[in-house]
Design a protein around this motif. Structure first.
Motif, PDB file in Angstrom:
ATOM      1  N   SER A 122       0.850  -1.201   0.000  1.00 52.82           N
ATOM      2  CA  SER A 122       0.000   0.000   0.000  1.00 52.82           C
ATOM      3  C   SER A 122       0.877   1.239   0.000  1.00 52.82           C
ATOM      4  O   SER A 122       1.862   1.317   0.720  1.00 52.82           O
ATOM      5  CB  SER A 122      -0.917  -0.009   1.214  1.00 52.82           C
ATOM      6  OG  SER A 122      -0.154   0.039   2.394  1.00 52.82           O
ATOM      7  N   PHE A 123       0.516   2.189  -0.834  1.00 50.27           N
ATOM      8  CA  PHE A 123       1.312   3.407  -0.961  1.00 50.27           C
ATOM      9  C   PHE A 123       0.481   4.620  -0.598  1.00 50.27           C
ATOM     10  O   PHE A 123      -0.705   4.682  -0.893  1.00 50.27           O
ATOM     11  CB  PHE A 123       1.799   3.585  -2.401  1.00 50.27           C
ATOM     12  CG  PHE A 123       2.746   2.509  -2.833  1.00 50.27           C
ATOM     13  CD1 PHE A 123       4.093   2.607  -2.506  1.00 50.27           C
ATOM     14  CD2 PHE A 123       2.294   1.415  -3.534  1.00 50.27           C
ATOM     15  CE1 PHE A 123       4.967   1.609  -2.887  1.00 50.27           C
ATOM     16  CE2 PHE A 123       3.170   0.420  -3.915  1.00 50.27           C
ATOM     17  CZ  PHE A 123       4.503   0.508  -3.593  1.00 50.27           C
ATOM     18  N   ALA A 124       1.130   5.565   0.033  1.00 50.23           N
ATOM     19  CA  ALA A 124       0.501   6.857   0.258  1.00 50.23           C
ATOM     20  C   ALA A 124       1.132   7.831  -0.730  1.00 50.23           C
ATOM     21  O   ALA A 124       2.359   7.908  -0.827  1.00 50.23           O
ATOM     22  CB  ALA A 124       0.752   7.321   1.684  1.00 50.23           C
ATOM     23  N   GLY A 160      -6.500   3.333  -5.695  1.00 51.25           N
ATOM     24  CA  GLY A 160      -6.431   2.633  -6.965  1.00 51.25           C
ATOM     25  C   GLY A 160      -5.194   1.751  -6.968  1.00 51.25           C
ATOM     26  O   GLY A 160      -4.263   1.993  -6.201  1.00 51.25           O
ATOM     27  N   ALA A 161      -5.204   0.734  -7.824  1.00 51.03           N
ATOM     28  CA  ALA A 161      -4.025  -0.121  -7.926  1.00 51.03           C
ATOM     29  C   ALA A 161      -3.033   0.512  -8.883  1.00 51.03           C
ATOM     30  O   ALA A 161      -3.428   1.190  -9.828  1.00 51.03           O
ATOM     31  CB  ALA A 161      -4.428  -1.501  -8.413  1.00 51.03           C
ATOM     32  N   THR A 171      -3.011   5.373  -2.330  1.00 46.38           N
ATOM     33  CA  THR A 171      -4.034   6.274  -1.808  1.00 46.38           C
ATOM     34  C   THR A 171      -3.591   7.716  -1.998  1.00 46.38           C
ATOM     35  O   THR A 171      -2.490   8.085  -1.610  1.00 46.38           O
ATOM     36  CB  THR A 171      -4.267   6.011  -0.300  1.00 46.38           C
ATOM     37  OG1 THR A 171      -4.565   4.637  -0.125  1.00 46.38           O
ATOM     38  CG2 THR A 171      -5.414   6.848   0.227  1.00 46.38           C
ATOM     39  N   ASP A 172      -4.465   8.480  -2.614  1.00 48.06           N
ATOM     40  CA  ASP A 172      -4.182   9.891  -2.869  1.00 48.06           C
ATOM     41  C   ASP A 172      -4.535  10.676  -1.605  1.00 48.06           C
ATOM     42  O   ASP A 172      -5.698  10.791  -1.249  1.00 48.06           O
ATOM     43  CB  ASP A 172      -5.058  10.355  -4.043  1.00 48.06           C
ATOM     44  CG  ASP A 172      -4.688  11.746  -4.520  1.00 48.06           C
ATOM     45  OD1 ASP A 172      -3.672  12.290  -4.058  1.00 48.06           O
ATOM     46  OD2 ASP A 172      -5.431  12.293  -5.355  1.00 48.06           O
ATOM     47  N   LYS A 197      -0.132   2.857   8.424  1.00 48.13           N
ATOM     48  CA  LYS A 197       1.151   2.214   8.129  1.00 48.13           C
ATOM     49  C   LYS A 197       1.265   1.701   6.699  1.00 48.13           C
ATOM     50  O   LYS A 197       1.318   0.485   6.455  1.00 48.13           O
ATOM     51  CB  LYS A 197       1.382   1.042   9.099  1.00 48.13           C
ATOM     52  CG  LYS A 197       1.273   1.428  10.566  1.00 48.13           C
ATOM     53  CD  LYS A 197       2.513   1.030  11.333  1.00 48.13           C
ATOM     54  CE  LYS A 197       2.422   1.380  12.811  1.00 48.13           C
ATOM     55  NZ  LYS A 197       2.528   2.805  13.085  1.00 48.13           N
ATOM     56  N   PRO A 198       1.295   2.621   5.740  1.00 44.54           N
ATOM     57  CA  PRO A 198       1.484   2.190   4.348  1.00 44.54           C
ATOM     58  C   PRO A 198       2.856   1.543   4.194  1.00 44.54           C
ATOM     59  O   PRO A 198       3.780   1.872   4.944  1.00 44.54           O
ATOM     60  CB  PRO A 198       1.409   3.490   3.557  1.00 44.54           C
ATOM     61  CG  PRO A 198       1.741   4.567   4.533  1.00 44.54           C
ATOM     62  CD  PRO A 198       1.258   4.079   5.865  1.00 44.54           C
TER      63      PRO A 198
END
Ligand code: GDP
Ligand code: MG
Length: 787
Positions: A122-124, A160-161, A171-172, A197-198
């Motif tokens: 998961s990304f921020a 979005g992936a 996640t934007d 915790k991305p």
């Protein structure tokens, strides 16, 4: 060398910041935006109404109210030319590295200890406002996005992936300038990184504005989460002769740095590859220690490390990255200090350490930390960034601004632009689409009607489908083209950077009623339609402002009320139409202002958010972003149309079609709705509107204002409306329709933004206000002898 406040610096002069006064969040925000002791700035202009001012600092433009500028002490830079700062930035050396995309030279791939295959990465996506976040997000994810809300707050959340990578989610986060909780959005972003915790952070940096953008980066690196820095707008930088030594910057920041151009889709694939890599191999930033033993006697360095030592176990227990916790403790961040659960001895010891540092450093705690970060940034930029001379984009922006925020031209042009937007929306594009849609719905309804008749379907069900669902949802659906068209223009204005300018020159006016310049646009849209107006408040930075703006929009007379106005005007005020219409609009605005003043003194006490805002260069909006926004807004509206609005329309249909024994009524006079309307007759009698048919039409106006007139015409057949009404009742009807509850679509929008209680509140007090004002006006008119 003369010391004065920033407020008194003449337009065109440059100065050096000496001290930043004030307290609390605003002061922290100013520091975070780069207004720190020692920074050089130039006063660019004052807004047409004399307040706020626009300054240039660290190579970008910032707006600031005069009242806040008064707290900033500066020394005039004698003899320095305003543009001196930029001219000094002439190329120092030739770039000895390729511009775009150096694949992972710094980070050897495939090392470390990877997360197990199949783990969700998961990304921020974090960055300043206007850094191109939305553009990058759209490039990274393609069109597959999920739009929602962060829990508990109405801040948009988009997930979005990453295209081409399975098991990824990006996640934007809202655009932020710092990890200090200044606005609700900054808190959302900070909590997301702390609590959710991305596995990785993608930090987007506007390279044309690199100092201020790296300020956020400094704080993100303290989070101890694998991070990749995306240098966006590289096309603009290189296009103007600037460049970045990417590998050197990676060395200094300790994380991969990828130059990209989100708008031109350059470097985005590499960015994705880097991001996935660092997240999978858990490659944390190699550097967090941006304070140095050599800086100013090492006071800040010693302080931070002493604090880190002291709070180490607390930070670990609270699950907060140590370095981040330490710098926040020094800055005096209450939320973090609370989470650390320090005892009073420890707090005392900390205070002692910090006071010692302030004493040695000669700066207070917040300024010292901000200065430490900006010093490091300066070092990074001096060794890795070749800045262009003044960029074409900035020159162009300044030229455009001469007109668009010029002293005499700003307001007329703004009115012209809004006029054009409304004309195109309500007379041309939106209108055309609306006719088309209505035609479609009409045809479909006819078709279904025919089928139902042919199939001998139960007349009740038939009525429900045709008169309830088709009629109701159809009439609401016909809003859709208007919403889409309005948001189309709005996103053009917003993405190009114009809305920020409007906020800049309207601020002084709106401040009087306790709002900031940013609220003007949603309120203006309210003159078109309340639904998109409420939806447009999403962009406002503070909850308080957003709420207050939403509550004011119903006072802006929407276009759906025009049929009511023209109906009565043509019957009773022939030849004075313009006068009456203008009067109505002004009455709405006046009531809005009164409402705002009362609200400001009661429920919304406190100041509007301080108006410290960046004015980005004018840029061409990207079509992808615009389309994406239209799609989101339409989807949002449609979802509502098919839930709340459907239920409400069916309820009204039910009341209209049955009597209290649940028998289908022949004559509408016998229906439950008529009975309810009759109950309301005594309430409306003082207003001279005590006729059940008028009450019924007003109730139906809750579904859509346009239907007030049509319902009246149906109910008054034979007799004719004009026979029953006098000029005085017409006046009362006009005033009441102007002010009473917004339609169900608007209420649904308000409910979504503020919750059910507020939505009900709006219905109640709008009706209350409408009733009172109508009564007063009626009495005044009677005194003047009107019948
Ligand atoms: P956000 O506020 O961070 O979401 O920024 P946006 O994605 O809305 O972008 C702001 C503006 O910058 C838009 O007009 C974009 O078209 C433009 N923009 C974004 N990325 C780039 C880029 O790489 N180069 C250029 N020249 N413009 C860009
Ligand atoms: Mg955006």
């Amino acid at each position: 060398m003369e010391s004065m406040t920033l407020k008194n610096v003449k337009v065109g002069s440059s100065a050096t910041v000496e001290a930043v006064g004030g307290t609390g969040a605003l002061r922290q925000h100013l520091l975070d935006m780069g207004v720190i002791p020692g920074a050089e700035l130039t006063v660019m202009k004052l807004a047409p109404m004399g307040d706020p001012m626009q300054i240039r600092i660290h190579g970008y433009e910032l707006t600031l109210r005069l009242a806040d500028a008064e707290n900033i002490t500066v020394t005039l830079a004698e003899g320095a030319k305003p543009e001196a700062e930029q001219e000094r930035n002439a190329p120092r050396r030739k770039p000895d590295h390729p511009g775009l995309g150096e694949t992972g030279k710094f980070h050897p791939k495939g090392s470390g200890d990877p997360l197990p295959e199949g783990t969700l990465l998961s990304f921020a996506l974090v960055g300043n406002q206007n850094s191109g976040k939305t553009t990058l997000f759209n490039q990274l994810t393609g069109s597959k996005q999920h739009v929602g809300n962060f829990p508990g707050v109405t801040v948009d959340r988009k997930d979005g992936a990453v295209r081409g990578y399975k098991n990824t989610r990006i996640t934007d986060l809202p655009g932020i300038y710092s990890m200090s909780p200044y606005s609700g959005e900054e808190l959302v972003s900070r909590n997301f990184v702390l609590d959710d915790k991305p596995t990785g952070i993608i930090n987007i940096v506007d390279v044309t504005n690199i100092e201020r953008n790296l300020y956020l980066t400094m704080q993100l690196l303290e989070m101890d989460v694998p991070t990749v820095v995306a240098l966006n707008m590289m096309d603009e930088l290189t296009g103007n002769g600037g460049s970045v030594d990417v590998n050197a910057m990676e060395e200094l920041l300790g994380v991969p740095v990828v130059p990209i151009s989100a708008a031109k889709d350059q470097g985005v694939d590499e960015l994705a590859a880097h991001a996935v890599h660092i997240a999978r191999f858990r490659e944390k930033p190699l550097k967090q220690d941006f304070c140095s033993r050599e800086d100013n006697g090492g006071a800040v360095h010693q302080c931070l490390h002493a604090v880190m030592h002291l709070i180490e176990d607390h930070a670990e227990k609270a699950g907060i990255p140590l370095r981040f916790a330490a710098s926040k403790v020094v800055e005096g961040d209450k939320l973090i200090i609370e989470k650390l659960e320090l005892d009073s001895n420890e707090k005392e010891a900390l205070e002692h350490i910090i006071v010692q540092m302030e004493h040695e450093r000669g700066l207070d705690r917040s300024a010292a930390i901000a200065d430490m970060r900006f010093s490091y940034i300066k070092k990074v930029c001096e060794s890795c960034v070749i800045k262009p001379r003044e960029s074409r984009e900035h020159k162009r922006s300044r030229r455009i601004d001469k007109v668009l925020t010029g002293k005499y031209t700003a307001l007329p042009i703004f009115i012209l632009i809004m006029g054009l937007v409304f004309f195109l929306t309500f007379n041309v594009i939106g209108y055309g689409l609306q006719q088309l849609l209505e035609l479609g719905i009409g045809k479909l309804s006819e078709l279904v009607d025919g089928l139902l008749t042919a199939g001998n379907v139960n007349p009740v069900l038939h009525g429900l489908i045709i008169d309830g669902i088709f009629e109701g949802v159809g009439s609401v659906l016909s809003f859709l083209p208007i919403i889409v068209t309005l948001f189309f223009f709005l996103s053009l204005l917003e993405d190009s950077g114009y809305i920020a300018r409007v906020a800049f020159f309207m601020d002084k006016l709106l401040r009087r009623i306790g709002l900031s310049g940013r609220s003007i646009v949603p309120m203006l849209i309210g003159f078109g339609c309340t639904v998109p107006a409420v939806m447009a408040t999403r962009t406002l930075p503070s909850d308080r402002d957003r709420r207050m703006t939403i509550l004011l929009t119903p006072f802006m007379s929407c276009t759906a009320k025009l049929p009511i106005y023209s109906f009565f005007v043509s019957a009773f005020f022939k030849g004075r139409g313009g006068l009456i219409m203008t009067g109505l609009y002004l009455l709405g605005i006046l009531m809005g202002i009164l409402f705002a003043l009362v609200a400001k003194m009661t429920a919304f006490r406190g100041e509007a958010v301080p108006f410290v805002m960046e004015l980005p260069n004018y840029r061409l909006p990207s079509p992808k972003n615009v389309l994406q926004l239209l799609w989101e807004k339409s989807k949002d509206f449609l979802q509502r149309a098919f839930t709340v609005i459907l239920i409400a329309t069916v309820a009204v249909w039910f009341l209209k079609s049955f009597d209290f024994h649940f028998n289908l009524v022949e004559d509408s006079h016998d229906s439950m709705l008529a009975a309810i309307a009759s109950l309301l007759v005594p309430v409306f009698r003082p207003l001279g509107l005590g006729d059940w048919r008028i009450c019924t039409s007003l109730i139906s106006g809750f579904i859509a204002k346009e239907s007030v007139v049509s319902v009246m015409e149906v109910l008054f057949t034979g007799e004719g409306v004009y026979a029953v009404m006098t000029t005085l009742t017409a006046v009362c009807m006009l005033v009441f329709s102007l002010l009473y509850t917004p339609c169900v679509a608007s209420i649904a929008a308000i409910r979504r933004e503020l919750g059910g209680k507020w939505a009900i509140g709006v219905v109640l007090w709008q009706c209350g206000i409408a009733w009172t004002v109508t009564l007063i006006i009626r009495l005044v008119c009677m005194l003047c002898g009107m019948r």
